[in-house]
Design an enzyme around this catalytic site. Structure first.
Site, short mmCIF file in Angstrom:
data_model
loop_
_atom_site.label_atom_id
_atom_site.label_comp_id
_atom_site.label_asym_id
_atom_site.label_seq_id
_atom_site.Cartn_x
_atom_site.Cartn_y
_atom_site.Cartn_z
N ALA A 1 -3.48 7.53 -5.29
CA ALA A 1 -2.14 6.95 -5.56
C ALA A 1 -2.37 5.47 -5.68
O ALA A 1 -2.84 4.86 -4.70
CB ALA A 1 -1.44 7.10 -4.30
N GLY B 1 0.68 -1.49 -0.09
CA GLY B 1 0.00 -0.24 -0.06
C GLY B 1 0.97 1.09 -0.12
O GLY B 1 2.03 1.28 -0.36
N ASN B 2 0.19 2.23 0.24
CA ASN B 2 1.06 3.40 0.26
C ASN B 2 0.22 4.57 1.38
O ASN B 2 -0.87 4.28 1.95
CB ASN B 2 0.83 4.36 -1.07
N ARG B 3 0.97 5.71 1.72
CA ARG B 3 0.46 6.37 2.77
C ARG B 3 -0.59 7.45 2.37
O ARG B 3 -0.82 8.46 2.99
CB ARG B 3 1.63 7.17 3.31
N SER B 4 -1.35 7.32 1.39
CA SER B 4 -2.43 8.64 0.85
C SER B 4 -3.20 8.22 1.56
O SER B 4 -4.06 7.37 2.07
CB SER B 4 -2.49 8.20 -0.66
#
Ligand code: C5P
Length: 409
Positions: free
Chosen positions: A280, A213-216
């Site tokens: 994102a 995943g990502n931090r968005s």
């Protein structure tokens, strides 16, 4: 005509200074009767300067001229904006606690009331009953607009924009009455437009419990959606793993993976005037997803094979209908090969979106933080705007550029 403008104690009072200005510019003589509580939000000097007349609050301020009766008797039309829940209650009970309360009892002119308050207060049974009572007596109560309220919450309760209030008052004076859907009448520079916004960050499963995943956080995409709604657009948000609430009147499709996001966008985009890809989206996903949780096997490590996900933005650009504005976001970090803006400009040319919103991420910037700083590039990589501040301010700048492009289509 002679207008009595009642202002009661809500934060939306600040918007009513523009209503007064507009009425005066249109050649009307306006007397303002602010309640004492409203002076906490907008001072008497503002009302007096803009109207050119005294703006008394209390019944006993100007006794010789019997202002409490004269103000109401001499008005051709009355507008109360904003009307608080407390003031609606006062009006419904016929109380005359202050000059405005007295004037309303003394007038035979049509009365337009624009309530503004938090959604819970507007929906409270007591407020509903007071509104029903006032409407039954012929008072024209405007439905509040839906959108951003004073705090972080959204919903019905906003004071409609100044021009909409003035238009509603004129409509009532012309004898056209007030349709209850007046608050949803087209207004704003995105009225009649359909906007699709993706927000958040996708999660690509690795096994039964893990994902890439990502931090968005979804904050920027949601801010764009809220701002577009406030400017009159029909908005649908494709939210990838966002737990934040959205204001009423905005459609929401929840997704998790890039593939799900892609399918949602594919079905929504053809009917949209603008598509804003603020999410994102993962560039890679695991080639295979293990059905159960992967276990350590003591070999000291593991290799995860990744495959590229399709570039949704590129697909949108390639298949967009004529006149549609496609906006991409680029979260960039500077490195030896170039600055954030150089990378952004190269990406703008590569992706071909009408607009690319570039922001620097890393080192605590961009993701999840409340404020944001962006540069907006066109498809050739040229700078066409920049914005810094709250994500709502950034949203406003992005929407300004979208509106410009929609106008010139
Ligand atoms: O190339 P990069 O991922 O930095 O581009 C970011 C922009 O492209 C964002 O607007 C994002 O929503 C979009 N994107 C996409 N599909 C992908 C990856 C990114 O639409 N697979």
């Amino acid at each position: 005509m002679r207008v009595l403008l009642g202002v009661t104690g809500g934060i939306a009072a600040y918007k009513v200074a523009l209503v007064l200005r507009r009425l005066v510019e249109d050649g009307h003589s306006v007397r303002v009767a602010p309640t004492a509580a409203s002076l906490n939000f907008v001072g008497r000097a503002t009302w007096e300067a803009l109207s050119g007349h005294p703006a008394p609050t209390e019944t006993f301020e100007d006794v010789p001229s019997v202002a409490h009766v004269r103000l109401g008797q001499s008005a051709d039309a009355v507008l109360v904006a904003p009307a608080t829940a407390d003031f609606l209650s006062q009006m419904a009970s016929g109380a005359a606690r202050d000059l405005l309360g007295n004037a309303l009892l003394a007038t035979e002119a049509p009365i337009v009331v624009a309530p503004a308050m938090h959604t819970e207060m507007w929906n409270d049974p007591a407020t509903r009953a007071n509104v029903a009572t006032l409407r039954a007596r012929g008072v024209h109560v405007i439905e509040p607009a839906v959108g951003r309220l004073t705090g972080p919450d959204s919903g019905p309760g906003r004071l409609p924009e100044p021009d909409a209030l003035v238009a509603a008052l004129y409509g009532v004076v012309r004898g056209e009455g007030l349709s209850l859907s007046d608050a949803s009448l087209p207004w704003g520079d995105l009225a009649g437009r359909t906007v699709v916004v993706t927000a958040g960050g996708t999660r690509e499963p690795i096994d039964a419990v893990r994902y890439l995943g990502n931090r968005s956080s979804g904050l920027q995409g949601f801010a764009i959606a809220e701002a577009a709604r406030e400017r009159g657009a029909e908005v649908t948000v494709v939210a990838a793993n966002v737990t934040l609430p959205l204001g009423e009147g905005i459609s929401r499709v929840d997704v998790s993976t890039a593939e799900e996001l892609s399918q949602a966008v594919e079905s929504l985009a053809p009917a949209a005037d603008a598509v804003v890809m603020a999410a994102a989206v993962a560039d890679f996903r695991p080639a295979a997803v293990a059905e159960s949780k992967l276990k350590k096997d003591g070999s000291g490590g593991m290799t995860l094979e990744l495959v590229e996900t399709p570039d949704i933005l590129a697909g949108l650009v390639a298949s967009r209908p004529a006149g549609q504005v496609v906006v991409g976001f680029a979260a960039e970090t500077g490195d030896d090969a170039g600055s954030v803006l150089q990378h952004g400009a190269a990406k703008a040319r590569r992706k071909g979106a009408d607009l690319l919103v570039v922001n620097e991420v890393g080192g605590g910037r961009g993701f999840g933080t409340v404020d944001n700083t962006v540069t907006i590039l066109d498809s050739a990589g040229a700078r066409v705007g920049e914005a810094s501040g709250s994500k709502l301010a950034v949203a406003g700048a992005v929407l300004d550029r979208i509106v410009e492009r929609l106008r010139t289509e």
